[in-house]
Design a protein around this motif. Structure first.
Motif, PDB file in Angstrom:
ATOM      1  N   ASN A 113     115.064  19.188  10.376  1.00 23.35           N
ATOM      2  CA  ASN A 113     114.410  18.691  11.685  1.00 23.35           C
ATOM      3  C   ASN A 113     113.304  17.551  11.330  1.00 23.35           C
ATOM      4  OD1 ASN A 113     114.721  20.526  14.145  1.00 23.35           O
ATOM      5  ND2 ASN A 113     114.159  22.209  12.443  1.00 23.35           N
ATOM      6  N   PRO A 114     113.341  16.727  12.422  1.00 31.24           N
ATOM      7  CA  PRO A 114     112.482  15.582  11.840  1.00 31.24           C
ATOM      8  C   PRO A 114     111.125  15.818  12.191  1.00 31.24           C
ATOM      9  CG  PRO A 114     113.360  15.615  14.245  1.00 31.24           C
ATOM     10  CD  PRO A 114     114.186  16.492  13.615  1.00 31.24           C
ATOM     11  N   GLU A 115     110.170  15.169  11.536  1.00 28.62           N
ATOM     12  CA  GLU A 115     108.767  15.656  11.773  1.00 28.62           C
ATOM     13  C   GLU A 115     107.744  14.241  12.267  1.00 28.62           C
ATOM     14  OE1 GLU A 115     105.473  17.143   8.743  1.00 28.62           O
ATOM     15  OE2 GLU A 115     107.502  17.981   8.473  1.00 28.62           O
ATOM     16  N   ASP A 116     107.615  14.060  13.576  1.00 25.62           N
ATOM     17  CA  ASP A 116     106.956  13.078  14.048  1.00 25.62           C
ATOM     18  C   ASP A 116     105.507  12.940  13.821  1.00 25.62           C
ATOM     19  OD1 ASP A 116     108.710  11.616  15.633  1.00 25.62           O
ATOM     20  OD2 ASP A 116     108.166  12.925  17.511  1.00 25.62           O
ATOM     21  N   LEU A 117     105.001  11.674  13.091  1.00 20.20           N
ATOM     22  CA  LEU A 117     103.735  11.435  13.034  1.00 20.20           C
ATOM     23  C   LEU A 117     103.038  11.301  14.343  1.00 20.20           C
ATOM     24  CD1 LEU A 117     104.111   9.007   9.830  1.00 20.20           C
ATOM     25  CD2 LEU A 117     102.981  11.139   9.877  1.00 20.20           C
ATOM     26  N   PRO A 118     101.623  11.543  14.279  1.00 19.33           N
ATOM     27  CA  PRO A 118     100.976  11.374  15.548  1.00 19.33           C
ATOM     28  C   PRO A 118     100.822   9.907  16.105  1.00 19.33           C
ATOM     29  CG  PRO A 118      99.417  11.773  14.099  1.00 19.33           C
ATOM     30  CD  PRO A 118     100.932  11.881  13.449  1.00 19.33           C
ATOM     31  N   GLY A 119     100.618   9.495  17.363  1.00 18.62           N
ATOM     32  CA  GLY A 119     100.561   8.131  17.888  1.00 18.62           C
ATOM     33  C   GLY A 119      99.136   7.572  17.707  1.00 18.62           C
ATOM     34  N   ALA A 120      98.903   6.405  17.202  1.00 20.12           N
ATOM     35  CA  ALA A 120      97.641   5.942  16.986  1.00 20.12           C
ATOM     36  C   ALA A 120      96.654   6.172  18.198  1.00 20.12           C
ATOM     37  CB  ALA A 120      97.694   4.528  16.583  1.00 20.12           C
ATOM     38  N   LYS A 121      95.310   6.257  17.916  1.00 19.14           N
ATOM     39  CA  LYS A 121      94.536   6.554  19.038  1.00 19.14           C
ATOM     40  C   LYS A 121      94.165   4.901  19.789  1.00 19.14           C
ATOM     41  CE  LYS A 121      91.760  10.621  17.641  1.00 19.14           C
ATOM     42  NZ  LYS A 121      92.704  11.049  16.665  1.00 19.14           N
ATOM     43  N   ASP A 122      94.245   3.896  18.997  1.00 19.09           N
ATOM     44  CA  ASP A 122      93.907   2.781  19.508  1.00 19.09           C
ATOM     45  C   ASP A 122      95.140   1.746  18.849  1.00 19.09           C
ATOM     46  OD1 ASP A 122      93.182   0.378  20.353  1.00 19.09           O
ATOM     47  OD2 ASP A 122      91.025   0.611  19.900  1.00 19.09           O
ATOM     48  N   VAL A 147     111.823 -17.934   9.166  1.00 13.19           N
ATOM     49  CA  VAL A 147     110.846 -16.807   9.381  1.00 13.19           C
ATOM     50  C   VAL A 147     109.790 -16.542   8.416  1.00 13.19           C
ATOM     51  CG1 VAL A 147     110.679 -14.409  10.415  1.00 13.19           C
ATOM     52  CG2 VAL A 147     112.898 -15.558  10.807  1.00 13.19           C
ATOM     53  N   LYS A 148     108.457 -16.589   8.775  1.00 14.76           N
ATOM     54  CA  LYS A 148     107.433 -16.855   7.682  1.00 14.76           C
ATOM     55  C   LYS A 148     106.417 -15.276   7.452  1.00 14.76           C
ATOM     56  CE  LYS A 148     107.704 -20.888   5.484  1.00 14.76           C
ATOM     57  NZ  LYS A 148     108.134 -20.594   4.113  1.00 14.76           N
ATOM     58  N   PHE A 149     106.498 -14.857   9.033  1.00 11.74           N
ATOM     59  CA  PHE A 149     105.603 -13.592   9.121  1.00 11.74           C
ATOM     60  C   PHE A 149     106.075 -12.589  10.079  1.00 11.74           C
ATOM     61  CE2 PHE A 149     101.556 -11.675  10.806  1.00 11.74           C
ATOM     62  CZ  PHE A 149     100.693 -11.991   9.485  1.00 11.74           C
ATOM     63  N   ILE A 150     105.980 -11.201   9.816  1.00 10.23           N
ATOM     64  CA  ILE A 150     106.635 -10.508  10.843  1.00 10.23           C
ATOM     65  C   ILE A 150     105.164  -9.421  11.117  1.00 10.23           C
ATOM     66  CG2 ILE A 150     108.640 -10.392  10.044  1.00 10.23           C
ATOM     67  CD1 ILE A 150     108.078  -7.376   8.926  1.00 10.23           C
ATOM     68  N   VAL A 151     105.699  -9.060  12.543  1.00 12.80           N
ATOM     69  CA  VAL A 151     104.589  -7.811  12.960  1.00 12.80           C
ATOM     70  C   VAL A 151     105.302  -6.922  13.760  1.00 12.80           C
ATOM     71  CG1 VAL A 151     102.479  -7.181  14.473  1.00 12.80           C
ATOM     72  CG2 VAL A 151     102.755  -9.509  13.518  1.00 12.80           C
ATOM     73  N   ASN A 152     105.319  -5.837  12.926  1.00 13.51           N
ATOM     74  CA  ASN A 152     106.421  -4.642  13.309  1.00 13.51           C
ATOM     75  C   ASN A 152     105.657  -3.337  13.620  1.00 13.51           C
ATOM     76  OD1 ASN A 152     109.533  -5.230  11.330  1.00 13.51           O
ATOM     77  ND2 ASN A 152     108.529  -6.432  13.375  1.00 13.51           N
ATOM     78  N   ALA A 153     105.902  -2.696  14.862  1.00 19.46           N
ATOM     79  CA  ALA A 153     105.506  -1.438  15.133  1.00 19.46           C
ATOM     80  C   ALA A 153     106.311  -0.267  14.659  1.00 19.46           C
ATOM     81  CB  ALA A 153     105.222  -1.239  16.532  1.00 19.46           C
ATOM     82  N   VAL A 154     105.799   0.593  13.966  1.00 22.90           N
ATOM     83  CA  VAL A 154     106.536   2.065  13.636  1.00 22.90           C
ATOM     84  C   VAL A 154     106.348   2.947  14.876  1.00 22.90           C
ATOM     85  CG1 VAL A 154     106.635   3.998  12.027  1.00 22.90           C
ATOM     86  CG2 VAL A 154     106.208   1.711  11.417  1.00 22.90           C
ATOM     87  N   LEU A 155     107.347   3.440  15.437  1.00 17.70           N
ATOM     88  CA  LEU A 155     107.155   4.395  16.622  1.00 17.70           C
ATOM     89  C   LEU A 155     107.790   5.764  16.441  1.00 17.70           C
ATOM     90  CD1 LEU A 155     108.994   2.155  19.445  1.00 17.70           C
ATOM     91  CD2 LEU A 155     106.538   2.218  18.741  1.00 17.70           C
ATOM     92  N   GLU A 164     105.375   6.242  20.713  1.00 17.63           N
ATOM     93  CA  GLU A 164     104.024   5.864  20.550  1.00 17.63           C
ATOM     94  C   GLU A 164     103.956   5.138  19.059  1.00 17.63           C
ATOM     95  OE1 GLU A 164     102.139  10.057  22.189  1.00 17.63           O
ATOM     96  OE2 GLU A 164     102.821   9.970  20.074  1.00 17.63           O
ATOM     97  N   ILE A 165     102.858   4.306  19.365  1.00 20.16           N
ATOM     98  CA  ILE A 165     102.870   3.530  17.864  1.00 20.16           C
ATOM     99  C   ILE A 165     102.200   4.345  16.791  1.00 20.16           C
ATOM    100  CG2 ILE A 165     101.610   1.384  17.055  1.00 20.16           C
ATOM    101  CD1 ILE A 165     102.131  -0.132  19.488  1.00 20.16           C
ATOM    102  N   VAL A 166     102.883   4.517  15.863  1.00 18.24           N
ATOM    103  CA  VAL A 166     102.193   5.508  14.712  1.00 18.24           C
ATOM    104  C   VAL A 166     101.589   4.490  13.552  1.00 18.24           C
ATOM    105  CG1 VAL A 166     103.189   6.750  12.452  1.00 18.24           C
ATOM    106  CG2 VAL A 166     103.987   7.234  15.012  1.00 18.24           C
ATOM    107  N   GLU A 167     102.242   3.254  13.432  1.00 19.35           N
ATOM    108  CA  GLU A 167     101.532   2.558  12.307  1.00 19.35           C
ATOM    109  C   GLU A 167     102.046   1.019  12.512  1.00 19.35           C
ATOM    110  OE1 GLU A 167      99.102   1.254  10.038  1.00 19.35           O
ATOM    111  OE2 GLU A 167      99.321   3.346   9.631  1.00 19.35           O
TER     112      GLU A 167
END
Length: 419
Positions: A27-36, A227-235, A240-243
């Motif tokens: 089974n997958p195991e989700d990490l919780p979404g960020a509070k902010d 491409v010099k810089f990235i900003v990536n969200a882990v969902l 939900e954004i985890v990291e």
């Protein structure tokens, strides 16, 4: 005898598996979404991985392109883009010198309302927000694997390119995110096709970045296009954004993939005889085109000559038109695999990858599709998962090992030696 409950369409089915045969239930195991989530983005930008700070990088730049995902992707651009612009403004960059470019790849253009929804009202009202135009691309170079890097003109002409996106498994390029915002995001048809054709090469698979020819080609294109810089969200699976990771397009990307692996990659010591895989129910099994993700993931756990029992209701049939055409006109599973090498077609590419699985294993399909249709596309139609399991156990004997994937679309089983 263990009973496993699996999602199928909007309901559940039960499968009884002999205890002696049950190898594992993964089974997958989700990490919780960020509070902010917004603070997560700001912190990531302020603490870049393998890169100088964005504010320093942006000093003196007069033409900055921020690449953002199109509306078909779950990337939370409305959370990722505003802090980037805030940082650029802190470096003395004017709003007039910033352009948000939505990477369409092959997808349709956005309405103005959709653009506004993607980045938020404030960003939309202050900076130029444009769609990538697949027919207005500039040649910037060629990768060592022969992909021409033809980039949307406003991106090619920018003196700083920042890529945003979300991180998840990609069935052939390893993971989404990173330089994928550039290729296929804002490239020409020729560039996209040249890269996509690599999906049939050894080493292309979900959960593998280094040593994956498709991903490495994408990243080489990113260096060519600056491409010099990235900003990536882990969902997580609830989107939900985890990291959030930011910085160097490769180093930051690899750091982000660790969170995806933690949630969705599951180690197994060996491949098994039988995999019972549910896509995870509706809408993940709405058609066979969507269910391909679950089949692909299951294929990494099954031995050559083994069997996959796929639970996918397919209430809307086969799905995408070109995919359907290729599946129905093929005389054997090998046909689409050959056709895709001669002419890459989006949609049809999933027929090729399904057929690559069918070339080495049997696939029983529990669905609402017509039995004859299922046979026509080289799968074995079954009324119930239990019937298919009983048939497979009879074929492989009492020592057969059975692995169960209740959420196959988002669970990647892997044998350590594979990666």
């Amino acid at each position: 005898m263990p009973v496993v409950e699996l999602k199928y369409g909007s309901s559940y089915v039960e499968v009884n598996i002999p205890e002696s045969s049950l190898y594992a239930v993964l089974n997958p195991e989700d990490l919780p979404g960020a509070k902010d989530p917004l603070q997560k983005v700001k912190d990531a930008i302020k603490n870049p991985i393998g890169s100088i700070p964005l504010k320093e990088m942006a000093g003196g730049k007069k033409n900055i392109a921020i690449l953002a995902s199109d509306i078909s992707r779950p990337s939370p651009s409305h959370v990722l883009v505003p802090p980037i612009i805030e940082e650029l403004r802190g470096a003395g960059v004017s709003y007039d010198d910033i352009t948000v470019v939505f990477g369409l790849g092959y997808h349709r253009k956005h309405t103005e309302e959709e653009k506004k929804k993607l980045v938020g009202e404030e960003v939309y009202s202050r900076v130029k927000c444009i769609d990538h135009d697949i027919n207005d691309c500039v040649f910037m170079g060629t990768t060592t694997r022969g992909t021409p890097v033809e980039v949307f003109r406003p991106v090619a002409e920018a003196d700083l390119v920042i890529a945003t996106g979300n991180l998840e498994f990609h069935y052939k390029a390893g993971y989404s995110g990173g330089d994928k915002a550039l290729l296929p995001g804002v490239c020409s048809k020729r560039s996209i096709e040249a890269n996509h054709i690599m999906m049939i090469r050894p080493g292309t698979m979900p959960g593998k970045a280094d040593g994956n020819p498709m991903r490495e080609d994408i990243e080489e294109a990113g260096r060519i296009a600056n491409v010099k810089f990235i900003v990536n969200a882990v969902l997580n699976s609830r989107k939900e954004i985890v990291e959030v990771v930011a910085g160097d397009p490769i180093k930051a990307h690899r750091e982000g993939t660790k969170y995806i692996d933690r949630m969705y990659k599951r180690n197994i010591k060996e491949k098994v005889d039988i995999v019972v895989a549910s896509c995870g129910g509706f809408p993940k099994d709405i058609n066979l085109y969507q269910a391909q993700k679950g089949l692909e993931n299951a294929s990494y756990a099954v031995k050559d000559g083994g069997s996959i029992i796929l639970l996918a209701e397919c209430r809307e049939g086969l799905g995408e038109t070109t995919f359907k055409e290729w599946m129905l006109k093929a005389r054997s599973p090998h046909d689409p695999v050959q056709w895709i090498q001669k002419e890459f077609k989006l949609g049809a590419h999933k027929a090729a990858v399904i057929c690559m699985v069918l070339e080495r294993v049997k696939v029983y399909l529990v669905s609402s599709l017509d039995r004859n249709l299922v046979k026509d596309i080289f799968l074995i139609p079954v009324e119930a998962a239990q019937d298919a399991l009983n048939m497979a156990l009879k074929e492989y004997g009492e020592n057969a090992k059975v692995l169960v994937l209740p959420y196959a679309n988002s669970t990647l089983p892997y044998v350590e030696a594979m990666i």
